[in-house]
Design an enzyme around this catalytic site. Sequence first.
Site, PDB file in Angstrom:
ATOM      1  CB  SER A 164      -0.728  -0.673   1.283  1.00  0.00           C
ATOM      2  OG  SER A 164      -1.334   1.247   1.226  1.00  0.00           O
ATOM      3  CE1 TYR A 196      -3.821  -2.545   4.901  1.00  0.00           C
ATOM      4  CE2 TYR A 196      -3.649  -0.192   4.140  1.00  0.00           C
ATOM      5  CZ  TYR A 196      -3.609  -1.079   3.947  1.00  0.00           C
ATOM      6  OH  TYR A 196      -4.257  -1.692   2.362  1.00  0.00           O
ATOM      7  CE  LYS A 221      -1.430  -4.273   3.259  1.00  0.00           C
ATOM      8  NZ  LYS A 221      -1.892  -5.452   2.758  1.00  0.00           N
TER       9      LYS A 221
END
Length: 281
Positions: free
Chosen positions: A146, A159, A163
Amino acid sequence: MDGISSFEGRGAVVTGGASGIGLATATEFARRGARLVLADVDGPGLEQSVAHLRGQGLDAHGVLCDVRHLEEVVRLADESFRLLGQVDVVFSNAGIVVAGPIAEMTHEDWRWVIDIDLWGSIHAVEAFLPRLLDQGNGGHLVFTASFAGLVPNAGLGAYGVAKYGVVALAETLAREVKGNGIGVSVLCPMVIETKLVSNSERIRGADYGLASTPEVTGSFGPLPAQDQTVNVEEFARLTADAILANRLYVLPHEASRASIRRRFERIDRTFDEQAAEGWRH
């Protein structure tokens, strides 16, 4: 050239393949001649997607798989080699998101995000890489990370931690397997038109408890303005082209460029700031 030069006749495995980026990219692979195994935790969705692909005359199979568990990903590898004969492209794409400030994340939030978004990719490497090496035909490993794996985003701390790990995994792996003719790509999009956020809460298991941030569609903090949201079909074409070019980074959003540059400029500037304060080493 390392990696693969064509999808024609190649075997491709895609996790998180029943919808979104996974399904769109698998479809693009198949349209270019690949034979597919789609893996997903969503059984009905997987069946529907495989049937849809077969209805277009494409070669596709489905395997239920929860990427949190190494034994399930190993079983996926076993089934993929059995169904396809050989595997040339492995796309570790399954992922979820929990949004909210780090101070509000529960331990279960952290576990859930990291188990799927980071361990899922590690499990793919553990299950497939030894076989790709033994096969001796090159191949390509692809990971969905991402923009949040390159630049920190307020409200996406857990997150981002996962990532960033996926980006590091891909970058390191690219160096280590280059001599074996295996290519590596890592996808770092901003917003893509998928149902990632809504699907994340839908598939959350009871063993991780309730999300600390049930309004998971809430603010992710300030993100650079995007001219437009890239649709999954466009992103799938870019990804397939990147694999054939053996391009490590897949960056679909020009709007992310300035933020990425500023992050590395901040890091570089620290050396000058330390030197100005008398640090010499």
